[in-house]
Every structure is written in C-alpha cells, then in structure tokens.
Design an enzyme around this catalytic site. Structure first.
Site, mmCIF file in Angstrom:
data_model
loop_
_atom_site.group_PDB
_atom_site.id
_atom_site.type_symbol
_atom_site.label_atom_id
_atom_site.label_comp_id
_atom_site.label_asym_id
_atom_site.label_seq_id
_atom_site.Cartn_x
_atom_site.Cartn_y
_atom_site.Cartn_z
ATOM 1 N N ASP A 290 0.731 -1.266 0.064
ATOM 2 C CA ASP A 290 0.065 0.014 0.055
ATOM 3 C C ASP A 290 0.903 1.303 0.010
ATOM 4 O OD1 ASP A 290 -1.681 2.202 0.681
ATOM 5 O OD2 ASP A 290 -2.967 0.935 2.000
ATOM 6 N N LYS A 291 1.088 2.009 -1.143
ATOM 7 C CA LYS A 291 1.737 3.183 -1.305
ATOM 8 C C LYS A 291 1.554 4.192 -0.170
ATOM 9 C CE LYS A 291 -0.605 5.398 -4.826
ATOM 10 N NZ LYS A 291 -0.933 6.639 -4.214
ATOM 11 N N ARG B 76 -7.782 0.370 6.575
ATOM 12 C CA ARG B 76 -8.329 1.423 5.975
ATOM 13 C C ARG B 76 -9.893 1.009 5.822
ATOM 14 N NH1 ARG B 76 -4.653 5.162 4.181
ATOM 15 N NH2 ARG B 76 -2.590 4.316 4.067
ATOM 16 N N ARG C 242 -5.931 -4.152 2.735
ATOM 17 C CA ARG C 242 -6.227 -2.744 3.100
ATOM 18 C C ARG C 242 -7.295 -2.815 4.234
ATOM 19 N NH1 ARG C 242 -4.663 1.236 -0.197
ATOM 20 N NH2 ARG C 242 -6.425 2.613 -0.019
#
Length: 109
Positions: free
Chosen positions: A1-2, A96, A93
């Site tokens: 995840d950048k 998030r 993710r």
C-alpha cells in the site's frame, strides 16, 4: 500500500513473509492510525468487537468479493483522532476498510 509508512521487508524466500503475514500464524500486527476526525467511544467499541468489511479473496486465480466481520482488534486511543490498533489477520487494506466502514478517512497509517 503506497500510502502506508513502515517497515518493508524484501526477500526472495517466500516462507518468511508467509510465516509473518498468514492468519494461520496468529502473528499480531500493530498500526498507528490517524483519521480525519475524532473517533467516538461507540466506534472504538465496534473496532474492538469486529467491523463488517468487504475485501477481494484471490483463490485459484479468481477474484471473489468477501464480506465478513473482522476479528476483534485491540484498540488504544492515543489522541482524539489517533489509535494504536493490533489486528490478528491481514486482509487487504483491512485497517483502511475498517475505518471507512465507520465513516472515517485514514490520514496516516
């Protein structure tokens, strides 16, 4: 995840990341999470008990949406809009998506 900061482990040995990240290993993963507004006590309780999220499961080269509750997380408030979260699974993710399911946007992870 950048958009996430933290440790990056580079290896050509697939056993290392599998042993660290797979749910069967029961390894805890700790995150400092900052969101866009104050987190309510009700939402802290929901995070601790599990949140309904949808992720994409990859099986046999097929992507299939999977909607399920997360495992309970350990959550400690650091500030009004910051928590220290410990999770025991590693869905894509996940942090998030847990926060988004409760109406928050993750500012820093």
């Amino acid at each position: 995840d950048k958009d996430t900061s933290g440790l990056i482990l580079l290896t050509s040995d697939g056993r290392v990341p599998n042993s660290i990240l797979r749910a069967s290993g029961k390894k805890s993963k700790e995150y400092r999470v900052e969101v866009n507004r104050a987190i309510t006590e009700r939402h802290l309780t929901m995070l601790r008990e599990g949140v309904l999220i949808t992720t994409v499961a990859q099986r046999d080269r097929k992507a299939k949406p999977l909607t399920a509750y997360t495992l309970p997380a350990q959550v400690e408030r650091i500030a009004d809009n910051k928590v220290l979260m410990t999770i025991y699974e590693g869905r894509n993710r996940q942090i998030r998506k847990m926060m988004e399911a409760l109406g928050y946007k993750v500012v820093k992870l």
